[in-house]
Design an enzyme around this catalytic site. Structure first.
Site, PDB file in Angstrom:
ATOM      1  N   CYS A   1      38.849  40.272  76.784  1.00 41.74           N
ATOM      2  CA  CYS A   1      38.495  40.387  75.371  1.00 41.74           C
ATOM      3  C   CYS A   1      39.582  39.759  74.487  1.00 41.74           C
ATOM      4  O   CYS A   1      40.017  38.636  74.722  1.00 41.74           O
ATOM      5  CB  CYS A   1      38.245  41.856  75.035  1.00 41.74           C
ATOM      6  SG  CYS A   1      37.397  42.153  73.476  1.00 41.74           S
ATOM      7  N   THR A   2      40.060  40.495  73.498  1.00 43.71           N
ATOM      8  CA  THR A   2      41.023  39.934  72.558  1.00 43.71           C
ATOM      9  C   THR A   2      42.437  39.854  73.125  1.00 43.71           C
ATOM     10  O   THR A   2      43.370  39.460  72.411  1.00 43.71           O
ATOM     11  CB  THR A   2      41.042  40.740  71.248  1.00 43.71           C
ATOM     12  OG1 THR A   2      41.265  42.124  71.551  1.00 43.71           O
ATOM     13  CG2 THR A   2      39.728  40.590  70.501  1.00 43.71           C
TER      14      THR A   2
END
Length: 321
Positions: A107-108
């Site tokens: 993800c981030t």
């Protein structure tokens, strides 16, 4: 068999599922082997301090990033904490990455890798909602918003949250074979193990919803009639616009050309039929507007990297009964 070490980086406001999802996959793979091997998991934070996840879950790490040995795989999760990274954390990531054989973000977590300069000149992805921000903040990174995960050399980045499980399963397959990965997928009751180059979301979500009602109606029509005549000329008639005006307006309001939108809808519909029905490839190709099995095969190979029959064999719902 020598265990592969996995160092999971922890920090305040980390996304808990970015941590626990991949860890469950790696631990499950190790436990499934008939002999010692698999993975040795170690969690670490700056100074070895406990961290509070974005959901309020407190995690006590195994040790400190400063003292952690060089890992085979460095795993960097995402979460709200990536928006204000501690410079010491970025320095530690850079140091561990220089010694790791494989660098992975979920993800981030890609923002932390980018902050450390580890994505410069590389193709990468992250959660679709943050791809534009990653591209703006780090222009040296070739951000691809479509795939579930992307591999560029020893660096692997994944899309949002549960995509970390898809990525971990792919790494297990690479390390220990498909049979082990499938076994873990069944154990975790993973409904569909997605290939890395599968789109993160549907065509309807990928494109913006048009502002004008005639164009919104065209979008609905395409989704409901993937096997119909979806040429620009035919769709323009439905929208009561000239073909040129329709094509220009559709792209302006949805961010996607009519042809690209139709291609995504048809591929998505074909995938669902392959996954959930016993219909033959020829029947599905007609139902999805491809006309011939060969045309559908080319679309699958170009976009997903596998032919329809192979896609059905590998990515049908798992039988866990």
């Amino acid at each position: 068999m020598t265990k592969r070490s996995v160092l999971v980086v922890l920090f305040d406001d980390v996304q808990s599922l970015d941590v626990t999802g991949p860890v469950e996959v790696f631990v499950g793979a190790s436990e499934s082997l008939p002999h010692p091997g698999g993975y040795e998991i170690r969690t670490a934070s700056l100074g070895g301090a406990p961290v509070l996840t974005s959901s309020g879950l407190r995690i006590v790490p195994d040790g400190s990033l400063e003292d952690a040995p060089a890992p085979h795989t460095l795993l960097v999760p995402g979460g709200e904490g990536v928006g204000r990274p501690d410079p010491r954390l970025v320095d530690r990531l850079r140091a561990h990455a220089s010694r790791a054989e494989r660098i992975v973000s979920v993800c981030t977590g890609a923002f932390l890798l980018a902050e450390a300069g580890l994505l410069d000149g590389r193709r990468a992805t992250t959660h679709w909602a943050y791809c534009d921000r990653l591209a703006r903040k780090h222009p040296a990174v070739d951000v691809d918003p479509d795939p579930v995960f992307v591999r560029d050399g020893e660096v692997v980045t994944s899309a949002g949250v549960t995509a970390g499980i898809d990525l971990a399963l792919a790494l297990v397959e690479e390390d220990l074979g498909r049979e082990v990965a499938d076994q873990i997928a069944r154990h975790l009751v993973v409904f569909l193990r997605r290939p890395g180059n599968q789109a993160q979301f549907s065509a309807q979500l990928a494109a913006q919803t048009a502002k004008r009602e005639p164009l919104r109606e065209v979008q609905r029509w395409i989704a409901e009639h993937p096997g119909g005549d979806l040429s620009v000329e035919s769709l323009a008639v439905r929208a009561r616009l000239s073909p040129r005006h329709f094509a220009r307006t559709f792209r302006s309001e949805t961010g996607m050309t009519p042809g690209r939108y139709v291609e995504r809808v048809r591929l998505e519909h074909a995938r669902r039929l392959l996954e959930h029905t016993g219909d033959g490839v020829q029947e599905i190709s007609r139902a999805c507007g491809y006309g011939t099995p060969e045309a559908m095969r080319r679309a699958f190979v170009r976009t997903l990297g596998s032919a329809p029959t192979e896609y059905r064999r590998r990515f049908r719902p798992l039988d866990i009964g």
